[in-house]
Design a protein around this motif. Structure first.
Motif, mmCIF file in Angstrom:
data_model
loop_
_atom_site.group_PDB
_atom_site.id
_atom_site.type_symbol
_atom_site.label_atom_id
_atom_site.label_comp_id
_atom_site.label_asym_id
_atom_site.label_seq_id
_atom_site.Cartn_x
_atom_site.Cartn_y
_atom_site.Cartn_z
ATOM 1 N N GLU A 163 57.080 -53.986 -8.494
ATOM 2 C CA GLU A 163 56.029 -53.938 -7.468
ATOM 3 C C GLU A 163 54.653 -53.933 -8.126
ATOM 4 N N GLN A 164 54.542 -53.225 -9.244
ATOM 5 C CA GLN A 164 53.237 -53.105 -9.920
ATOM 6 C C GLN A 164 53.070 -54.156 -11.018
ATOM 7 N N GLU A 165 54.063 -55.022 -11.144
ATOM 8 C CA GLU A 165 54.055 -56.050 -12.188
ATOM 9 C C GLU A 165 53.763 -55.451 -13.561
ATOM 10 N N LEU A 167 55.124 -43.495 -11.667
ATOM 11 C CA LEU A 167 55.008 -44.802 -11.008
ATOM 12 C C LEU A 167 54.642 -44.643 -9.531
ATOM 13 N N ALA A 218 50.969 -43.810 -9.405
ATOM 14 C CA ALA A 218 50.170 -45.022 -9.667
ATOM 15 C C ALA A 218 50.136 -45.909 -8.425
ATOM 16 N N ARG A 219 51.286 -46.040 -7.764
ATOM 17 C CA ARG A 219 51.339 -46.862 -6.544
ATOM 18 C C ARG A 219 50.451 -46.267 -5.448
ATOM 19 N N GLN A 243 46.847 -46.744 -5.883
ATOM 20 C CA GLN A 243 46.388 -48.105 -5.584
ATOM 21 C C GLN A 243 46.234 -48.332 -4.089
#
Lengths: 447, 447
Positions: free
Chosen positions: B287-289, B428, B431-432, B435
Motif C-alpha cells: 500500500e505504501q510502495e 506501518l 505511517a499509513r 499519511q
C-alpha cells in the motif's frame, strides 16, 4: 509411499507372532479445529516403528468428557497398549484422568512424590503454586507415575491383564523425552517393543526408488529368507530399511548386509540411520573444518534454515542471503549487474555468481546457491515454472546445474534444496576421500 | 488453548439444535509410521470450523483392507458425514474404494467421464496412460464424482438416508481445492455447514488473552445473549471469534460488534479474518510502495521465510541475510567490527547495526533484525538463553527492544519472529494513518 518388498514371500517371518496392537488417542479440541498439527502422531509413530512396533490406529477426539470415556473404553477393549496424549493439566477442561479412572474402575490417589516434584519446580522458577495444580498430583491406585523433568503434569502408567495404559502430557517438550527415556524402555522390557532399533536404515539421495531396488536386488537375493526390505521415498531421497525376517537373524548379520548395500551404492549412499542431508553435510564440513555460505532466491530461506535448524551451526555455517531484488544480489553478493541484465536472475550465470559471491564475501570454503521459479507465478518459455539453477562453489571451481520439477510450490522448493544439499554432500565426500584415500568411512559403527 | 466464553449462560443458543456429526478417516501407513504429518486433519478441521461445523473425530488407520472396512462401517453407523482421505490411487495398495463399496452394498460402475478426464490429463502431459489407472474411473452406482483438476483420482460423493460420504484423494494439492470448491458448497446446500464463515474473527497481537478479555468484556456485556465468544492464543497472538448465540443474530450485527471491538483494541487489533502477521505487513508495505529488508541470526531464516512464503514477495521484500559468523555481519550488513568486539553479537547495538545495514545496503525503507540466543546452548549471565534483541529501522530512525521468552528453541524463535513482525506492523499502521489522518481503515468490508 511405503512399499514393503519381502525378499522371499514363503519364508517364515517374525510377523508370524502377532504384533501387540498399539493405539494412540490424541486429545484436544485444537487438533480437530485445525489450530494445531497433530505432531504427537508423527513423533510417537516414528519412535514405535523404529523399535519394531506399529501403531494400529490413532483417534483424535475433543476435550468432552463423555467422548473421552467412550473412546478410551473402546480402545482399551481392543488394544494391548493404549497411549493417550493431553488433558492432564491443571485447568477445568483437563478431564482425561478422571474419565479414564472411571472406565478402569480405579480410584485416583494423591501422590506425595508428584506433589513434591511440582512444589520443587515452582520453587526453582520462583513462582507460587496455585492449588489447582495439585489436581495433577493424582495417579491410579494401582498405577505408577512417569516423572516429568520439563513440566508439572507427570505421565501415568497402568498395567492390567497384560495390557498397558500410558498417559502422556500434551506439550511436546514434556512428552517427547518422557516417551523416549521412560515409556519405550518399559515397553521393551515387557517384550512389546525391541530394545533398540529393529531395522537398519540406509539413506540414499539422487537415485529413484526402482533404480535403487534394481541395484540392491542381487544382494537381497543372496540373503533370501533372512530379510524384510521396505523403501520409503521423499523428495529426492529414498530410505531403505532392512529388518530380520526370522528371529534367528542377528543385528550383526543385518549390519553386514547393510554394509554390502552401502558399498554397492557408492556415492548414492548418504549414511545409516536418520540423519538429514543437512546434518550429514554439517558433519562433513566440521570434519574438514570448512565453512559454508549459501545464497538463495525462490527457496526464500529454506536452504539457510536447513542448516540453522541444527544446533551448533556457527561452527560450520557462515551465513546466507535471501536475495529477492536484483539490488540485493548486487549488494549482498557482488553479482555483476551485467549478468542480471544479460542472463536474468534465473540463469546458470547468476547462480554461479551467487554461489561464488556468497563464499568469497564470507570467506567460506564452500558456497551453495539456488535461483529459480518455484511457482505458481513466474517462469517463461525457456525456463518454465519449476525450473531451478543450483550452483556449487568449492576450492576447485564453481559449477551450475539446471533442474526442473513439476509440482506445487512447496514440493518444488524442497526438491531443489535436497538436490543442492546432495550435490554438496557428494563434493564433501570426494574431498574427504581425496584427503584420506583407502579409508572408506561408512559410519555404521561410528554412531 | 481454546476457551469458549458464553456471554450469557442462560440464553438460548444455536447449539440447541445438535450439530451434524462429522468424522474424518485419514488413511495411510505413512501417517501411522510417522513419515508424513497428518496435514489433512489440520486443513479439513479448519475449513469445517470456519463454516460453523465441527469435526467430532479423526481416525487414522493403515492401508490394510479389513481395517478400512471395519473402521468405515463404524464411522458410517455413527456419523452424519464421513470424509475419507487417501487410498483412491491406481496402485494395488489403494483399496479404499472397493472396501467401502462392500460396506455400503454399492456396486462400483465404470464412469466414462472420469476415464475421459484422465485420458485428457495424460495427453496434456504427453505421457501414455497405463491400464491400472482405469481403476480410478469407478464410482458408486448411486453416487457422484468430484472432478479433480490437479490429478487423476477423482473424489467420490454418496448420499443415503440423510447421510453423506465424501472420499477425497490424498495429495494435498488435489484434496484442498476439491474440498473448498466442491465439497463445502454441497454440504452448505444441504444445511450441514454455513454458506460462508459462521463467525467473525478478530486477530490481535502483543496483548495477552486475559488482558484482551478484560478490554472487550464491556462490549460483550452490552450484547449479552447475542454472542458466543472464543479466544485462541498462539505465540504472541490471540484470536477472538464472535459467533451468533441465536439464529436471529445476523452477520451484519456480528460485524457491527466486531467493529466496536476493533476500535476498542486500537493498535493491538491486527485485522479481521485469517491473514498472518507477515501477510498484513506485506499488504501495508505494498500500500505504501515501500520495500523491506531483514537480517537475522538465531532465527536462522525464519523471518525471511515468513515473507518469502507469500506469493508476489518480490513486490515488497528486497531480501534478507542470515548472519551466523561475525564476518558475515560485517561483510553482508556493514556491521562495524567495533560493535561486535565491544557489545557482542547478542546486543541492542548489533541488532540496530544489522537492521540499519540491511535497509541501507538494499535501499529499503524498512529494516528488521533479530539477534539472540534461541537455545538450548549459548547465553550468558547478562543475556540468558531465550534473550533476543529485535531492531527496526524506518525513515524516522532505528530502535531496538530486548525480549526474553522461556521455552523450547522452536517456540523462542517463533515468538521472536512474531514480536518483530508485530512491531513492524504497528509502525506501518502509524505511517499509513499519518499519511491519511481521519481515515481509519479497519478493513472488514474491504476484503
Amino acid at each position: 509411499m511405503v512399499s514393503p518388498t519381502p525378499s522371499d514371500d514363503n519364508s517364515p517371518t517374525s510377523q508370524d507372532a502377532p504384533r501387540p496392537a498399539i493405539e494412540l488417542i490424541t486429545l484436544g479440541d485444537e487438533l480437530l479445529l485445525g489450530l494445531t498439527a497433530n505432531g504427537h502422531l508423527t513423533f510417537i509413530g516414528q519412535e514405535i516403528s523404529k523399535r519394531g512396533g506399529r501403531l494400529l490406529r490413532n483417534v483424535t477426539i475433543g476435550d468432552e468428557a463423555t467422548a473421552i470415556a467412550a473412546q478410551f473404553a473402546e480402545s482399551w477393549a481392543r488394544a494391548t497398549v493404549v497411549i493417550t496424549t493431553g488433558g492432564l493439566g491443571p485447568t477445568c477442561d483437563d478431564r482425561t484422568r478422571e474419565e479414564v479412572a472411571k472406565v478402569l474402575g480405579q480410584e485416583l490417589v494423591f501422590d506425595d512424590t508428584i506433589a513434591e516434584d511440582m512444589r520443587e519446580r515452582f520453587r526453582a522458577f520462583g513462582r507460587p503454586m496455585t492449588d489447582n495444580n495439585l489436581k495433577q498430583a493424582y495417579r491410579f491406585a494401582d498405577g505408577e507415575v512417569l516423572r516429568n523433568a520439563n513440566g508439572t503434569a507427570p505421565g501415568l502408567w497402568y498395567e492390567r491383564d497384560g495390557k498397558v495404559l500410558v498417559m502422556l502430557p500434551g506439550p511436546p517438550n514434556e512428552l517427547q523425552p518422557m516417551l523416549v527415556e521412560q515409556v519405550l524402555p518399559r515397553l521393551a522390557a515387557m517384550g512389546v517393543l525391541a530394545e533398540g532399533e529393529s531395522y537398519v536404515q540406509l539413506r540414499t539421495a539422487g537415485v529413484g526408488e526402482s533404480a535403487l531396488e534394481s541395484m540392491l536386488q542381487p544382494i537381497f537375493d543372496a540373503h533370501a529368507g533372512e530379510l524384510e526390505v521396505a523403501f520409503c521415498a521423499h523428495q529426492g531421497q529414498v530410505d531403505c530399511r532392512l529388518s530380520p525376517a526370522r528371529a534367528d537373524v542377528s543385528r550383526a548379520r543385518l549390519e553386514e548386509v547393510a554394509q554390502q548395500c552401502a558399498a554397492e551404492l557408492g556415492a548414492d549412499f548418504m549414511g545409516f540411520g536418520h540423519d538429514s542431508l543437512a546434518k550429514i553435510c554439517a558433519d562433513l564440513l566440521r570434519e574438514q573444518e570448512a565453512m559454508l555460505a549459501v545464497a538463495e532466491t525462490a527457496t526464500g530461506g529454506m536452504l539457510a534454515s536447513s542448516f540453522t535448524d541444527l544446533s551448533g551451526a556457527t561452527k560450520f555455517f557462515a551465513g546466507g542471503s535471501v536475495c529477492y531484488s536484483n539490488e540485493s544480489k548486487m549488494q549482498l553478493l557482488d553479482v555483476p549487474e551485467e549478468i542480471l541484465m544479460q542472463h536474468g536472475a534465473v540463469s546458470a550465470e547468476n547462480a554461479i555468481a551467487m554461489a561464488a559471491g556468497a563464499a568469497e564475501k564470507l570467506g567460506a570454503a564452500y558456497g551453495l546457491a539456488i535461483t529459480g521459479f518455484a511457482g505458481p507465478c513466474g517462469g517463461n518459455n525457456e525456463n518454465p515454472v519449476g525450473t531451478m539453477f543450483v550452483a556449487l562453489y568449492t576450492q576447485e571451481g564453481v559449477w551450475s546445474k539446471r533442474i526442473r520439477y513439476p509440482g506445487p510450490r512447496q514440493a518444488v522448493k524442497l526438491r531443489a534444496v535436497n538436490f543442492a544439499l546432495d550435490w554438496l554432500r557428494r563434493e564433501l565426500v570426494k574431498a574427504r576421500d581425496n584427503q584420506s584415500p583407502g579409508l572408506p568411512s561408512l559410519g555404521l559403527h561410528d554412531r
